[in-house]
Design a protein around this motif. Structure first.
Motif: not given
Length: 303
Positions: A279-303
């Motif tokens: 979270a600190l790596l992301y929160g303190k970065a001046a810019s960031a790009v998030m990239c996701y693939s089917m590891g997220l879109t084709q999996l039942l996930i906890w929420h």
């Protein structure tokens, strides 16, 4: 966009397979032998340039003419009600013309039960992005990898599944981008990759991954929830953007506040300390790009 030649070893291997000499009939005469072979050994048998059939109880495949094959298929299909038919095609390697022709056949038979594996790949993203951003498509391009301070890869194996993308990661590293991977599996190709169209990388390889966070399978959302919880607690959120460009933030903040770290750690499979580090790596970065693939879109996930 990167100029110059893009070489994709995956596509080159497919080209090799698709242009192999025709295999001899006798190579498919023994089904027991074929079943004992590995995928690579089966690939080496050669290209199948004509229809073949394995009869019920038969010991091997037999060559049949195209007319015989079409007659058998037609005989099987003619008595099936249209609403009981379904057609499915793979998305890999087919042209738009092939897709167009493919979807015409079921409609001629009176059904629109047509599906592609591309839908399984992208429908979750289209729906989710539409709900979150108002448009069912990414809001950046591969060229945005180059120059961003932080690039986060969720549930993706770019090195094997989208290898041309690695060329962008190579140039991103040249610009100083820090690459963080969140995945259950530590993919070797994301640690170091040899980009064939870049001479220095083709010889020496390119180091890609700077940090790795090993979530449990299905633990990505818990991990992200934990990261957002830290961002709010550490006051690393962009208050003006949230106020002017988003809706429902208070409900999200209340939900995250109610989550215990025991719940988050258990579901994510990652310690609180590691989630805070991310979270600190992301929160303190001046810019960031998030990239996701089917590891997220084709999996039942906890929420």
């Amino acid at each position: 966009m990167i100029s110059g030649t893009h070489l994709c070893m995956t596509r080159l291997n497919l080209l090799r397979l698709n242009t192999m000499p025709a295999a001899a009939d006798e190579r498919f005469a023994d089904i027991a032998r074929l079943r004992a072979m590995s995928n690579e050994e089966l690939h080496q048998l050669g290209r199948i340039p004509y229809p073949m059939v394995l009869e019920r109880g038969g010991h091997g495949f037999m060559r049949v003419s195209w007319q015989q094959a079409l007659d058998r298929i037609t005989a099987e299909m003619k008595d099936i009600p249209a609403e009981r038919m379904g057609f499915f095609a793979t998305s890999r390697g087919l042209t738009n013309e092939a897709y167009y022709t493919f979807q015409k056949l079921p409609r001629m038979l009176g059904t629109n039960n047509v599906d592609l594996c591309a839908r399984l790949c992208h429908s979750a993203s289209v729906y989710g992005l539409k709900q979150a951003l108002g448009v069912g498509a990414p809001n950046c391009s591969l060229s945005d990898f180059i120059g961003t301070e932080l690039l986060v890869l969720f549930g993706t194996d770019l090195a094997n599944n989208q290898p041309v993308t690695i060329k962008y990661l190579h140039y991103a590293k040249k610009k100083g981008t820090r690459i963080v991977v969140v995945n259950p599996y530590r993919e070797p190709g994301l640690e170091r990759y040899w980009v064939p169209s870049v001479a220095s990388s083709a010889v020496f390889g390119t180091k890609l991954m700077d940090d790795f966070f090993q979530v449990r399978v299905g633990g990505d959302i818990a991990f992200i929830n934990g990261a957002m919880k830290v961002l709010i607690e550490q006051k690393l959120t962009h208050e003006e953007f949230i106020r002017e460009q988003t809706a429902g933030f208070d409900a999200l903040a209340n939900f995250l506040c109610a989550l215990t770290w025991q719940e988050i750690e258990s579901a994510a499979g990652v310690s609180r300390a590691e989630i805070e580090r991310f979270a600190l790596l992301y929160g303190k970065a001046a810019s960031a790009v998030m990239c996701y693939s089917m590891g997220l879109t084709q999996l039942l996930i906890w929420h």
